[in-house]
Write a protein that holds these residues in place. Structure first.
Motif, PDB file in Angstrom:
ATOM      1  N   LEU A 263     -12.140   6.497  13.748  1.00 34.84           N
ATOM      2  CA  LEU A 263     -11.621   5.182  14.657  1.00 34.84           C
ATOM      3  C   LEU A 263     -11.753   5.613  15.823  1.00 34.84           C
ATOM      4  O   LEU A 263     -11.265   4.398  15.487  1.00 34.84           O
ATOM      5  N   LYS A 264     -12.491   6.475  16.079  1.00 36.38           N
ATOM      6  CA  LYS A 264     -12.385   5.997  17.657  1.00 36.38           C
ATOM      7  C   LYS A 264     -14.104   5.422  17.831  1.00 36.38           C
ATOM      8  O   LYS A 264     -13.130   4.756  19.141  1.00 36.38           O
ATOM      9  N   ALA A 265     -14.443   5.676  17.415  1.00 30.37           N
ATOM     10  CA  ALA A 265     -15.850   4.075  17.236  1.00 30.37           C
ATOM     11  C   ALA A 265     -15.195   3.211  17.315  1.00 30.37           C
ATOM     12  O   ALA A 265     -15.629   2.251  17.732  1.00 30.37           O
ATOM     13  N   ALA A 266     -14.061   2.868  16.386  1.00 31.83           N
ATOM     14  CA  ALA A 266     -13.553   1.850  16.153  1.00 31.83           C
ATOM     15  C   ALA A 266     -13.024   0.523  17.105  1.00 31.83           C
ATOM     16  O   ALA A 266     -13.171  -0.714  17.945  1.00 31.83           O
ATOM     17  N   LEU A 267     -11.835   1.792  17.756  1.00 36.00           N
ATOM     18  CA  LEU A 267     -11.836   1.370  18.867  1.00 36.00           C
ATOM     19  C   LEU A 267     -11.960   1.162  20.423  1.00 36.00           C
ATOM     20  O   LEU A 267     -11.871   0.241  21.101  1.00 36.00           O
ATOM     21  N   VAL A 268     -13.191   2.212  20.298  1.00 36.59           N
ATOM     22  CA  VAL A 268     -14.238   1.601  21.218  1.00 36.59           C
ATOM     23  C   VAL A 268     -14.462   0.677  21.169  1.00 36.59           C
ATOM     24  O   VAL A 268     -14.958  -0.183  22.807  1.00 36.59           O
ATOM     25  N   THR A 269     -15.315   0.332  20.397  1.00 39.24           N
ATOM     26  CA  THR A 269     -15.768  -1.227  19.679  1.00 39.24           C
ATOM     27  C   THR A 269     -14.700  -2.364  20.317  1.00 39.24           C
ATOM     28  O   THR A 269     -15.380  -3.364  20.510  1.00 39.24           O
ATOM     29  N   HIS A 270     -13.979  -2.731  20.317  1.00 32.71           N
ATOM     30  CA  HIS A 270     -12.580  -3.171  20.066  1.00 32.71           C
ATOM     31  C   HIS A 270     -12.452  -3.459  21.670  1.00 32.71           C
ATOM     32  O   HIS A 270     -12.034  -4.331  22.636  1.00 32.71           O
ATOM     33  N   CYS A 271     -12.253  -1.886  22.686  1.00 32.04           N
ATOM     34  CA  CYS A 271     -12.761  -2.740  23.977  1.00 32.04           C
ATOM     35  C   CYS A 271     -13.471  -3.417  24.179  1.00 32.04           C
ATOM     36  O   CYS A 271     -13.472  -3.942  25.748  1.00 32.04           O
ATOM     37  N   SER A 272     -14.986  -2.836  23.717  1.00 32.02           N
ATOM     38  CA  SER A 272     -15.957  -3.743  24.210  1.00 32.02           C
ATOM     39  C   SER A 272     -15.578  -5.066  24.226  1.00 32.02           C
ATOM     40  O   SER A 272     -16.455  -5.390  25.121  1.00 32.02           O
ATOM     41  N   ILE A 289      -3.115  -2.827  24.387  1.00 33.34           N
ATOM     42  CA  ILE A 289      -2.024  -2.677  23.170  1.00 33.34           C
ATOM     43  C   ILE A 289      -2.970  -2.053  22.375  1.00 33.34           C
ATOM     44  O   ILE A 289      -4.157  -2.257  22.397  1.00 33.34           O
ATOM     45  N   VAL A 290      -3.115  -0.415  21.998  1.00 37.61           N
ATOM     46  CA  VAL A 290      -3.724  -0.015  20.874  1.00 37.61           C
ATOM     47  C   VAL A 290      -3.370   0.828  19.808  1.00 37.61           C
ATOM     48  O   VAL A 290      -1.663   1.074  20.254  1.00 37.61           O
ATOM     49  N   PHE A 291      -3.696  -0.191  18.832  1.00 35.28           N
ATOM     50  CA  PHE A 291      -2.981   0.237  17.741  1.00 35.28           C
ATOM     51  C   PHE A 291      -3.850   1.106  16.101  1.00 35.28           C
ATOM     52  O   PHE A 291      -4.374   0.695  16.174  1.00 35.28           O
ATOM     53  N   ALA A 292      -2.755   1.211  15.799  1.00 33.51           N
ATOM     54  CA  ALA A 292      -3.709   1.945  14.327  1.00 33.51           C
ATOM     55  C   ALA A 292      -2.559   1.908  13.289  1.00 33.51           C
ATOM     56  O   ALA A 292      -1.283   2.329  13.531  1.00 33.51           O
ATOM     57  N   HIS A 293      -2.739   1.352  12.168  1.00 34.58           N
ATOM     58  CA  HIS A 293      -2.182   1.573  10.693  1.00 34.58           C
ATOM     59  C   HIS A 293      -2.053   1.729   9.284  1.00 34.58           C
ATOM     60  O   HIS A 293      -3.508   1.898   9.692  1.00 34.58           O
ATOM     61  N   ASP A 299       1.660   4.022  -0.258  1.00 34.47           N
ATOM     62  CA  ASP A 299       3.539   4.314  -0.224  1.00 34.47           C
ATOM     63  C   ASP A 299       2.684   5.143   1.620  1.00 34.47           C
ATOM     64  O   ASP A 299       1.587   5.611   1.695  1.00 34.47           O
ATOM     65  N   GLY A 300       3.405   5.597   2.240  1.00 34.07           N
ATOM     66  CA  GLY A 300       3.493   6.666   2.913  1.00 34.07           C
ATOM     67  C   GLY A 300       3.523   5.578   4.597  1.00 34.07           C
ATOM     68  O   GLY A 300       1.925   6.208   4.796  1.00 34.07           O
ATOM     69  N   PHE A 301       3.558   3.984   4.635  1.00 33.61           N
ATOM     70  CA  PHE A 301       2.991   3.390   5.785  1.00 33.61           C
ATOM     71  C   PHE A 301       2.692   4.012   6.734  1.00 33.61           C
ATOM     72  O   PHE A 301       4.155   4.812   7.155  1.00 33.61           O
ATOM     73  N   PHE A 302       2.410   4.051   7.832  1.00 33.24           N
ATOM     74  CA  PHE A 302       2.250   4.507   8.984  1.00 33.24           C
ATOM     75  C   PHE A 302       1.788   3.722  10.156  1.00 33.24           C
ATOM     76  O   PHE A 302       0.513   3.508   9.792  1.00 33.24           O
ATOM     77  N   LYS A 303       2.249   3.697  10.811  1.00 32.58           N
ATOM     78  CA  LYS A 303       1.561   2.858  12.152  1.00 32.58           C
ATOM     79  C   LYS A 303       2.799   3.098  13.842  1.00 32.58           C
ATOM     80  O   LYS A 303       3.503   3.088  13.566  1.00 32.58           O
ATOM     81  N   LYS A 304       1.203   3.353  14.617  1.00 32.62           N
ATOM     82  CA  LYS A 304       1.417   3.801  15.630  1.00 32.62           C
ATOM     83  C   LYS A 304       1.346   2.992  16.756  1.00 32.62           C
ATOM     84  O   LYS A 304      -0.488   2.151  16.646  1.00 32.62           O
ATOM     85  N   SER A 305       1.435   2.596  18.161  1.00 34.46           N
ATOM     86  CA  SER A 305       0.618   2.270  19.059  1.00 34.46           C
ATOM     87  C   SER A 305       0.390   2.112  19.884  1.00 34.46           C
ATOM     88  O   SER A 305       1.932   3.213  21.041  1.00 34.46           O
ATOM     89  N   LEU A 331      -1.515   8.656  19.080  1.00 36.70           N
ATOM     90  CA  LEU A 331      -2.267   8.195  18.199  1.00 36.70           C
ATOM     91  C   LEU A 331      -2.926   8.501  16.885  1.00 36.70           C
ATOM     92  O   LEU A 331      -2.348   7.470  15.798  1.00 36.70           O
ATOM     93  N   PHE A 332      -4.103   9.034  16.391  1.00 35.78           N
ATOM     94  CA  PHE A 332      -4.306   9.569  15.709  1.00 35.78           C
ATOM     95  C   PHE A 332      -3.353  10.846  14.972  1.00 35.78           C
ATOM     96  O   PHE A 332      -2.387  11.777  15.289  1.00 35.78           O
ATOM     97  N   LYS A 333      -2.766  10.428  13.250  1.00 35.19           N
ATOM     98  CA  LYS A 333      -2.166  11.753  12.581  1.00 35.19           C
ATOM     99  C   LYS A 333      -3.307  11.724  11.433  1.00 35.19           C
ATOM    100  O   LYS A 333      -3.832  10.849  10.272  1.00 35.19           O
ATOM    101  N   PRO A 334      -3.482  13.076  11.434  1.00 35.20           N
ATOM    102  CA  PRO A 334      -4.725  13.660  10.006  1.00 35.20           C
ATOM    103  C   PRO A 334      -3.871  13.369   8.952  1.00 35.20           C
ATOM    104  O   PRO A 334      -2.758  13.338   8.585  1.00 35.20           O
ATOM    105  N   GLY A 335      -4.560  13.138   7.690  1.00 35.97           N
ATOM    106  CA  GLY A 335      -4.377  12.476   6.547  1.00 35.97           C
ATOM    107  C   GLY A 335      -3.880  11.397   6.446  1.00 35.97           C
ATOM    108  O   GLY A 335      -3.738  10.688   5.230  1.00 35.97           O
TER     109      GLY A 335
END
Length: 418
Positions: A263-272, A289-293, A299-305, A331-335
């Motif tokens: 997930l971190k690699a993806a976000l850093v790539t988006h930064c680049s 703004i940084v987000f992931a969902h 079930d159990g929809f999770f979104k954070k920014s 930002l990251f939540k295990p599971g």
């Protein structure tokens, strides 16, 4: 006189450039993660395959008809687009790239040079084909909107030859009478339905309306469209493209992501990606703004920014990546099975008029970024990357039917056997 030159089914045509074995076959190109059909060659359209349909629904039928499937090869498309635009722009001293496969040309003082616009259009087509192997359509008209209408006629009418010219009242009425109002530049689905209720079904019907009445009923934009359809120029393209006020890079994952490194690699790539776009338009960002969902359909929809601000506006990939590092643990939540993530630059400044900070100096390294951009331009978009971008590949986009990147990757350079 104006001209609009655009490629026929650009993505699908681009796939055929370096692969002559499929030039006469039906080809469809899929969207990110091989989700939907986003482009179809004329051969595929003739078989009745619509765009924007999910691939899995049509997979069996596509295979039955021998349709060639391709994943979106953005690197190839961008490079071929640049070559096509460079070729087109040689035919006029005034040009405006409207999209990845469309370019307007303006001809002032060409009447004494060009004997036949029709022949000139075919010269453009032949030259583009010879240099890029991309088929294009060319439409000429006294206004940008009529040039767009002529381009539609050049490609879509049953007697089309690839070039159409609207140069007098007879050709104007003939083209507009055969053209559905939905195909007029700037007329969308909702507006088409409203116009149909008023008995306006063709482009000629629209052109015969009172511009002032259209403005009162709808907008000044439609008023200008009506004027343009009647040969009165109202639209001007920008001499310099307007800079974007916000820049986003987002993408859904090929597979659900649960690993924090991925997930971190993806976000850093988006930064680049957004940092590169900022540098290209000479902008800096004050906030991102940084987000992931996860998937909203599970079930159990999770979104954070999070919104991260910078003391001094930046366009440096390393500075933006460092900001992601700072907020990532929150930002990251295990599971959570992450479905999509992205980064957006939401407060932009002109790099020529930057507001300095008395107590904080800029952390940007412009020379380093310049070198990185030059390397990537010459050797491919991923030749030079941040180390944190490549710490995991588990997030990458699914492109099962990706063709070689013939012009941007050394390993994919075409081999000619004599």
């Amino acid at each position: 006189m104006y001209a609009l030159v655009d490629a026929t089914s650009f993505y699908a045509s681009a796939e055929k450039v370096f692969d002559p074995t499929i030039r006469k076959k039906p080809v469809v190109v899929l969207s990110n993660n091989d989700g939907c059909i986003v482009a179809a060659s004329p051969e595929a359209k003739n078989l009745g395959f619509p765009k924007f349909e999910p691939y899995f629904k049509l997979k069996h039928v596509l295979n039955k008809h021998g349709v060639v499937i391709r994943s979106s090869n953005y690197e190839l498309y961008a490079d071929l687009s640049e070559k096509m635009m460079n070729t087109i722009n040689q035919f006029s001293d005034q040009s405006y790239v409207y999209s990845i496969d469309e370019s307007f040309l303006k001809f002032d003082g060409y009447a004494s040079i060009v004997d036949s616009w029709y022949n000139y259009g075919h010269l453009i087509r032949r030259t583009v084909w010879r240099r890029t192997k991309l088929p294009v359509g060319v439409g000429f008209g006294p206004t940008p909107t009529l040039a767009k209408a002529a381009n539609h006629a050049a490609k879509k009418f049953t007697d089309a030859t690839g070039v159409a010219v609207i140069h007098d009242e007879v050709t104007r009425q003939e083209v507009l009478s055969r053209m559905d109002v939905s195909n007029v530049w700037g007329i969308g689905r909702r507006l088409t339905k409203k116009l149909a209720l008023m008995g306006i079904n063709t482009a000629l019907d629209l052109a015969q309306q009172s511009p002032k009445h259209m403005r009162r009923q709808f907008s000044v934009v439609l008023e200008r469209t009506v004027e343009e359809l009647n040969g009165h120029q109202c639209l001007e393209w920008d001499q310099v493209k307007q800079r974007k006020k916000e820049i986003y890079s987002t993408r859904s994952f090929g597979e659900r992501v649960t690993d924090p490194s991925a997930l971190k690699a993806a976000l850093v790539t988006h930064c680049s990606i957004i940092a590169k776009k900022l540098r290209q338009q000479h902008s800096l960002t004050k906030r991102i703004i940084v987000f992931a969902h996860s998937s909203p359909h599970e079930d159990g929809f999770f979104k954070k920014s999070f919104i991260q601000s910078f003391p001094v506006a930046s366009s440096d990939s390393t500075v933006l990546a460092k900001a992601v590092e700072q907020i990532f643990d929150s930002l990251f939540k295990p599971g959570v099975k992450y479905y999509k993530a992205g980064v957006g630059a939401i407060e932009l400044e002109d790099d020529n008029f930057q507001q300095a900070d008395m107590f904080n100096g800029s952390q940007d390294k412009p020379q380093l970024m310049k070198v990185m951009d030059q390397i990537n331009k010459r050797y491919g978009t991923t030749a030079a990357r941040l180390g944190s971008e490549v710490q995991s590949t588990g997030w990458t986009m699914k492109r099962e039917y990706l063709s070689p990147r013939y012009t941007t990757r050394w390993a994919d350079i075409p081999t000619i056997k004599c």
